[in-house]
Structures are given as C-alpha cells and as structure tokens.
Design a protein around this motif. Sequence first.
Motif, PDB file in Angstrom:
ATOM      1  N   LEU A   7       0.876  -1.170   0.000  1.00 19.95           N
ATOM      2  CA  LEU A   7       0.000   0.000   0.000  1.00 19.95           C
ATOM      3  C   LEU A   7       0.916   1.223   0.000  1.00 19.95           C
ATOM      4  O   LEU A   7       1.819   1.324   0.836  1.00 19.95           O
ATOM      5  CB  LEU A   7      -0.861  -0.028   1.267  1.00 19.95           C
ATOM      6  CG  LEU A   7      -1.925   1.044   1.408  1.00 19.95           C
ATOM      7  CD1 LEU A   7      -3.022   0.853   0.355  1.00 19.95           C
ATOM      8  CD2 LEU A   7      -2.559   0.975   2.792  1.00 19.95           C
ATOM      9  N   LEU A  25       3.626   0.400   2.927  1.00 22.46           N
ATOM     10  CA  LEU A  25       3.143  -0.549   3.942  1.00 22.46           C
ATOM     11  C   LEU A  25       2.776  -1.871   3.282  1.00 22.46           C
ATOM     12  O   LEU A  25       2.303  -1.889   2.143  1.00 22.46           O
ATOM     13  CB  LEU A  25       1.880  -0.010   4.626  1.00 22.46           C
ATOM     14  CG  LEU A  25       2.003   1.315   5.374  1.00 22.46           C
ATOM     15  CD1 LEU A  25       1.447   2.448   4.530  1.00 22.46           C
ATOM     16  CD2 LEU A  25       1.255   1.256   6.698  1.00 22.46           C
ATOM     17  N   LEU A  26       2.979  -2.943   4.022  1.00 22.06           N
ATOM     18  CA  LEU A  26       2.514  -4.257   3.566  1.00 22.06           C
ATOM     19  C   LEU A  26       1.017  -4.351   3.863  1.00 22.06           C
ATOM     20  O   LEU A  26       0.584  -4.155   4.997  1.00 22.06           O
ATOM     21  CB  LEU A  26       3.260  -5.371   4.302  1.00 22.06           C
ATOM     22  CG  LEU A  26       2.779  -6.792   4.009  1.00 22.06           C
ATOM     23  CD1 LEU A  26       2.988  -7.151   2.549  1.00 22.06           C
ATOM     24  CD2 LEU A  26       3.508  -7.791   4.911  1.00 22.06           C
ATOM     25  N   VAL A  30      -1.707  -6.895   3.785  1.00 24.95           N
ATOM     26  CA  VAL A  30      -1.930  -8.327   3.614  1.00 24.95           C
ATOM     27  C   VAL A  30      -3.361  -8.594   3.158  1.00 24.95           C
ATOM     28  O   VAL A  30      -4.267  -7.793   3.400  1.00 24.95           O
ATOM     29  CB  VAL A  30      -1.656  -9.129   4.908  1.00 24.95           C
ATOM     30  CG1 VAL A  30      -0.263  -8.847   5.431  1.00 24.95           C
ATOM     31  CG2 VAL A  30      -2.693  -8.846   5.981  1.00 24.95           C
ATOM     32  N   ALA A  31      -3.535  -9.748   2.517  1.00 27.45           N
ATOM     33  CA  ALA A  31      -4.881 -10.181   2.146  1.00 27.45           C
ATOM     34  C   ALA A  31      -5.641 -10.497   3.425  1.00 27.45           C
ATOM     35  O   ALA A  31      -5.049 -10.827   4.444  1.00 27.45           O
ATOM     36  CB  ALA A  31      -4.812 -11.416   1.260  1.00 27.45           C
ATOM     37  N   GLY A  66      -8.977  -9.961   6.333  1.00 30.48           N
ATOM     38  CA  GLY A  66      -9.640  -8.842   6.961  1.00 30.48           C
ATOM     39  C   GLY A  66     -10.538  -9.199   8.097  1.00 30.48           C
ATOM     40  O   GLY A  66     -11.120  -8.342   8.697  1.00 30.48           O
ATOM     41  N   THR A 126      -4.286 -12.320   9.549  1.00 26.95           N
ATOM     42  CA  THR A 126      -5.043 -11.081   9.355  1.00 26.95           C
ATOM     43  C   THR A 126      -4.530  -9.986  10.292  1.00 26.95           C
ATOM     44  O   THR A 126      -4.749  -8.796  10.045  1.00 26.95           O
ATOM     45  CB  THR A 126      -6.543 -11.309   9.605  1.00 26.95           C
ATOM     46  OG1 THR A 126      -6.726 -11.821  10.922  1.00 26.95           O
ATOM     47  CG2 THR A 126      -7.128 -12.295   8.598  1.00 26.95           C
ATOM     48  N   GLY A 174      -1.793  -8.896  10.397  1.00 23.22           N
ATOM     49  CA  GLY A 174      -0.911  -8.051   9.595  1.00 23.22           C
ATOM     50  C   GLY A 174      -1.584  -6.786   9.100  1.00 23.22           C
ATOM     51  O   GLY A 174      -0.926  -5.884   8.580  1.00 23.22           O
ATOM     52  N   LEU A 175      -2.891  -6.699   9.264  1.00 27.31           N
ATOM     53  CA  LEU A 175      -3.609  -5.496   8.801  1.00 27.31           C
ATOM     54  C   LEU A 175      -3.610  -4.365   9.824  1.00 27.31           C
ATOM     55  O   LEU A 175      -3.993  -3.241   9.503  1.00 27.31           O
ATOM     56  CB  LEU A 175      -5.063  -5.854   8.472  1.00 27.31           C
ATOM     57  CG  LEU A 175      -5.298  -6.560   7.137  1.00 27.31           C
ATOM     58  CD1 LEU A 175      -6.741  -7.022   7.049  1.00 27.31           C
ATOM     59  CD2 LEU A 175      -4.979  -5.637   5.967  1.00 27.31           C
ATOM     60  N   ILE A 189      -1.314  -2.505  11.320  1.00 23.56           N
ATOM     61  CA  ILE A 189      -0.503  -1.317  11.027  1.00 23.56           C
ATOM     62  C   ILE A 189      -1.043  -0.548   9.811  1.00 23.56           C
ATOM     63  O   ILE A 189      -1.297   0.659   9.914  1.00 23.56           O
ATOM     64  CB  ILE A 189       0.982  -1.701  10.866  1.00 23.56           C
ATOM     65  CG1 ILE A 189       1.548  -2.107  12.228  1.00 23.56           C
ATOM     66  CG2 ILE A 189       1.786  -0.549  10.259  1.00 23.56           C
ATOM     67  CD1 ILE A 189       2.967  -2.638  12.198  1.00 23.56           C
ATOM     68  N   PRO A 190      -1.254  -1.201   8.653  1.00 19.53           N
ATOM     69  CA  PRO A 190      -1.751  -0.406   7.522  1.00 19.53           C
ATOM     70  C   PRO A 190      -3.152   0.168   7.728  1.00 19.53           C
ATOM     71  O   PRO A 190      -3.419   1.301   7.323  1.00 19.53           O
ATOM     72  CB  PRO A 190      -1.715  -1.388   6.339  1.00 19.53           C
ATOM     73  CG  PRO A 190      -1.659  -2.743   6.936  1.00 19.53           C
ATOM     74  CD  PRO A 190      -0.936  -2.582   8.234  1.00 19.53           C
ATOM     75  N   TYR A 198      -7.413  -9.980  13.082  1.00 16.53           N
ATOM     76  CA  TYR A 198      -7.419  -8.515  12.952  1.00 16.53           C
ATOM     77  C   TYR A 198      -8.636  -7.882  13.624  1.00 16.53           C
ATOM     78  O   TYR A 198      -8.525  -6.877  14.332  1.00 16.53           O
ATOM     79  CB  TYR A 198      -7.383  -8.109  11.462  1.00 16.53           C
ATOM     80  CG  TYR A 198      -7.728  -6.650  11.275  1.00 16.53           C
ATOM     81  CD1 TYR A 198      -6.796  -5.661  11.597  1.00 16.53           C
ATOM     82  CD2 TYR A 198      -8.998  -6.256  10.853  1.00 16.53           C
ATOM     83  CE1 TYR A 198      -7.129  -4.316  11.486  1.00 16.53           C
ATOM     84  CE2 TYR A 198      -9.326  -4.918  10.745  1.00 16.53           C
ATOM     85  CZ  TYR A 198      -8.392  -3.951  11.063  1.00 16.53           C
ATOM     86  OH  TYR A 198      -8.724  -2.628  10.956  1.00 16.53           O
TER      87      TYR A 198
END
Lengths: 81, 615
Positions: free
Chosen positions: A52, A75-76, A78-79, A81, B245, B247-248, B250-251, B319
């Motif tokens: 991103l 930024l990474l 990731v897939a 959510g 998940t 990993g989401l 931070i972004p 996440y």
Amino acid sequence: MKISVKLFPPLKFEDGTQKKSLEVKEDTDVCDLLALLEYQCILDPYGKDALLILIDGKMAQHSTVLMDAQTVEVLLFVAGG
Amino acid sequence: MKKKLGSYAGKILWIDLTNQKWHTEEVTEEIAKKWLGGSGFAAYYVSKLVPADADPLGPENILGFFTGPLTGTPVPSSGRHTIAGKSPLTGIWGEASVGGNWGKSLKGAGYDALILTGEAAEPVYIWINEDQVEIRSAADLWGIDTYEIEKKIQDLTHPKAQISCIGPAGEKMSKISGIFTDGYEGRTAARCGLGAVAGAKKVKAIAVYGKIPIHYEDKETLLNSIKEATPAIREKAKGSTDFGTAGLVIPCQKIGDFPVKNWTEGSWEEGAMKISGIALRDKYLTGRFHCSSCAIGCGRKIAITEGKYKGLHGAGPEYETLGLFGGSCLIDDLEVICYGNELCNRYGVDTIEVGNLIAFSMEAYEKGVITKEDTGGRDILWGDKDIFIELVKEIGEVKGFGAILSQGFPGVIEKYGEAAKNISMISKGLSFPAHEPRASNSLAVAYATANRGACHCESFSYKFEANLVSPEMGIDKVTDRFAQQGKGVLAAKTQDLMVIFDSVAMCKFTMFGGVVTPTVVAKWLTLATGLDWSVEDLIQCGERIFNAKRLYNVQCGINRENDTLPDRILKDPRGSGGAAENLPPLEVMLDEYYDYRGWDELGIPQRQKIEELGL
C-alpha cells in the motif's frame, strides 16, 4: 528531485533503517520507485502488488507520478480482513 | 438417467429435533444451478422454510449448515461452509461463514448440507457417520467450553470426527454467541447470534465423520489447473501466511480504517505497533493453522510462556479482535487481548460484538449513560485491562452487567434508550467489524445494505479502493476511496462477487492476490461438478442470492429506513489519522445503489428485477 521514503514494519531498508531521503529523476512514478527500492530494501518476499503506497498521506497507485519533496510511505497490505 | 452432480454430494440431511427423526433429500441440478451451494443454498432454504415472523429462538426457525460444491475438494482454500437461520440478534437474515475442517467432513459423510428443524426436549449432540445418524443425550456435556468439548465428543464417537459446537454462552442463548469448530483452532461462525439458535434447539454439538470419495467430472484437468495456480496464490498471500489477518493492524491504522475509542478518534499509532501482527509473530507465534485445502495458513497458533497468562495456547487473535479489543477499548497489551480472545472462544461468543460492547460500555460510563448501579459498583474506564477481562467473563457467563451486554446492542438499546443508541456502532442491530466506513465511502454503503447488518465480508469493497480490480465484474480500475460517484455501484458489484465465493465455498483471501478470479472459479466449478458454469452464470447467481436475502429481509420489515449508519459515522469527522475529515455521503450513494440494483427508492426489489432473477 528529492523525496522521503518511509517503510513500515516488517519492511525495512537493508541497513535496518525505515526512513531515507532519496534522489530520483523527474517523472518517476510509484512503479519506478518500487523497482528502485527492490535493490535497497527488503520488499521481498511480499511483492509489489501487496504493498500500500501513500504519498503525503494519500493513497497512490503504481502509475502515480512523484513530485519533489513528497513523502512516500510504503506498507505491507496483507490479504484478509 | 439422472445426471450426477460431480463434486456435490447430492444429498441434504434433514434432522427433526422435535420428533427425533431424520431423512435425506436429493440435490437437484435445478437447485444447484440456481443457488450454487453454501450461502446460496442458505438463501434458498431459509427463505423457503422460516416465516418472516418466526421467533428466531423458537422451533419454527431452522439452523442450516451448508457446504459448497468445492468444499472438501483440493481447490485451494475451499474448506468453508455457511451456517444460517433467522438471527436472534437482529431479527432478520442471519448467516455466518466459517473455515476449518468440519465442512469437508460433512461432505465426506455424504451430505451437501445439514438442516436442523424443531427443537429437542433435552440437551443433545448429533453424531453423523455417513448414513448412520444418531441424536444422543448431551446432558453430561452441557456447560463444557468449545475447546474441551472436541476431545470429549471424539472419545464418544470417532477420534477423527470433526466437531461443530456451542459454548456455555450459546447454551444460555446469548444473542452474540456463535458456532465453533476445530477445537483449539477456534474457527468460528461468529456473527448473528446463531449459537443461540443452537442453544434454543438444545443442540450442544454436531460430530461428523465420513470417507465417501468426492466424484469429479474431470479430476485430472482440475488437479492440473490447481497445481498451476497454487504457487501464485501462495506467493501473493505470503503476508497473510507470515502475519495472518493481524498483519492489517498497522496499515489499517495508518489509513484511518481502524476503530479507535469506540469509533470516536482516528489515530492510535503507538498502540497499533504494540498489538500488530509483527508483535504477535515475534513474541507469541508457535505455528499456523490451515483450513482444509488451504494454500495460505492465516490462522495463528500462539503460546504465552510466562507472566499472568502463562500456559495460554491455541488460536491467536484475528485482525477484527485486535482492532476492537485493542483500538476501540484502548487495550494496548497483546497478552490481555490474547487472553480475552481465548475466553471468547471458549465461552463461544463473537469477539466483534464483545469488543464493540465493551468499548460502548466505557463510553457510556464516561458519559453517564450507565452508572455504578448498572456496573455492579465498578468504574468502567478506557483501557482498564482488569475491567476488560472481567466484562469478557461476565458476557461469556451471561451474568451481572455482562448478562445485559450478552444480548447484543438491540437489547442494550432497549434497556438504556436513545442515549445508548447514539453511541452504539451498529447497522440493523449487528455491530461494526473493525473497518471504518469513514475511511471508505463504498464500505459505508456496503455496511448500510449488507443483508446481515454491518458487514465487511459481504463486500470487501475497500480492497477495490486500494489495490484490487475485477474486470469480469466491470471493476476495471482502483478508484479514490473518498469519491462519491460510482461507490453505490462498486458496493453492489462487490457484494455479488463475494456471494459467489461464499456459495462455492472458497476463501476470499485467494482472490485478493488477483489469482483466483470469477473466470478461474467458473473453470474449477465446471471441472468439479460437470455442470457448465460461465462467468455470467456465476455473476447472475451472485445477484440472485443477494436479492433473495434482501427479499427475506423485506418480509421482516427492512427498507431504506434501516439501510443506514450511526450519526457518528455520517456527521462527526474524527479530525485525526489517515481519513480525518471524510464523512460518507450515504443517501446519495444509496440512490445510486438502489438504481443499479433495480430496487425502488425505498430499497424494495422491483418486480422486473425479481422476475429477471427467477425469484
């Protein structure tokens, strides 16, 4: 022109830092920048498509052309959510 | 001669709990082509069987478990199934998709779906071993948590039986309880309170085992195609494999797509770093969980080896849990979040609801909406770790102040009134997942129109405002997340696309890398089932299934008035973070959405659309 590049964990430059000032040519776009970064930092093994990119806080695409003095954040994303 | 349906098992198992009887029903080609499987079968059977005015906790409701035509096959990340019924939490369409290995086992036992009707007189568990079906007493199993029940029922049935179950919260009909599989891996059909439906039917668990081979129309070509695609799926999802998940965190925090302090603030950078997927990996990760046939392995296996929570091991937080326990309650301690996550899993409750309800309680206490009289004499303060854990336990045990919270936001609003409603982050009674509609205009309209209430999984539209396209769906380019025009259409198209994945049943994470497209799904589906599937067929199925759920909701009284979001989202900019000033222009986007969908201005599907879709 000069831009700032900030990487977010787990991404980092090869020297372990996460922020650098880089000199790039006029008309450099995000895609060009990522190609440049591939040699300077640890983007692999995640690949460019999983990143991103924010330019001065706004989401950018690979075709977005960079301007002098901008800050690019990587930024990474990731897939999932 | 009757046509075989390839990777469909070809049968649905019906169990009448009231009369302790069971029978099977054939899956016809017509049903398969029209409704696909998984979420589509759920839409068909719930709409057909459950009256709109049925009590969700009464015998008229069903509890259905629906695999897809690809469940149990080697198709990457196809180990999923959908659980559905009328939701006791929201009073409308209720659905939750779950991974793990249970769906594969149901298919291996010879069934595409299991539909429970009626209600048992006493606690039971169901044992399905291919064509042997037993309804057994669960009197000795009532009260056991979702982790420990797995081994106990395997001892009573088969060591390799897969167990789907409820925890103590579901037994007590908590409206935020879910249905859990895979024991310590904590795979969860969490949303919509379907655990309470199982609890009302007095079904503690369903154990399945079977080794019936799946039939394929063209196995060799299918396997070759899968072999070709799998390395790219793995490569594109490497971040999910490494960080899950989580990993989401931070972004999403960086771009303002993260709940902070009950959705009142836009930035929590330092806290996010402390609870990120990287921190989770570096300190606690011991391995990864894979659902059946998964090419990614996003599940986190964690252990805490010292300190207050020493000995904790099992599934790590996703996440959503990190966002809502962490950012929304201001808990910046990963061990507290891991422990809270484990408690929720064991009690069998939805961490999204729990996180939102505790964050709500912290704000409600601060604002005087609730007082010490309500909280058992305690201060409920932002970021208070001990209070956070106490409330998780009370919710799971359905006692004290937690008993009120355990009924979800509709129950809380009924008790505390308008002041509570104003700080409840819900749509149609379901609380927000950890993605911010002020950070994505398409997500705002997607939350408002999602059939089960506020849901990101029904659209994942924000991915198409970051780095994803789908030319088959007519989404050719990534669009600005703060734009208004086109966002209603984007939400509708992505909803139809996600229904396809939930129906065949594949994990959507395979799509995010751009490898598994509708074209690939149509090809694999055709090779597996022997039915001819084009991309156009799939897209129309997606639209049909979404509309069928909407029509059910319309019968339940849903219209435009309900397709909305809290005032906080529509009127209050957060003033900080990556989406500081944006407010989604919902009404304008809804007009575009309804127009694209062929619904009238009140959000009712018009006759022409209903006929076009064969509904």
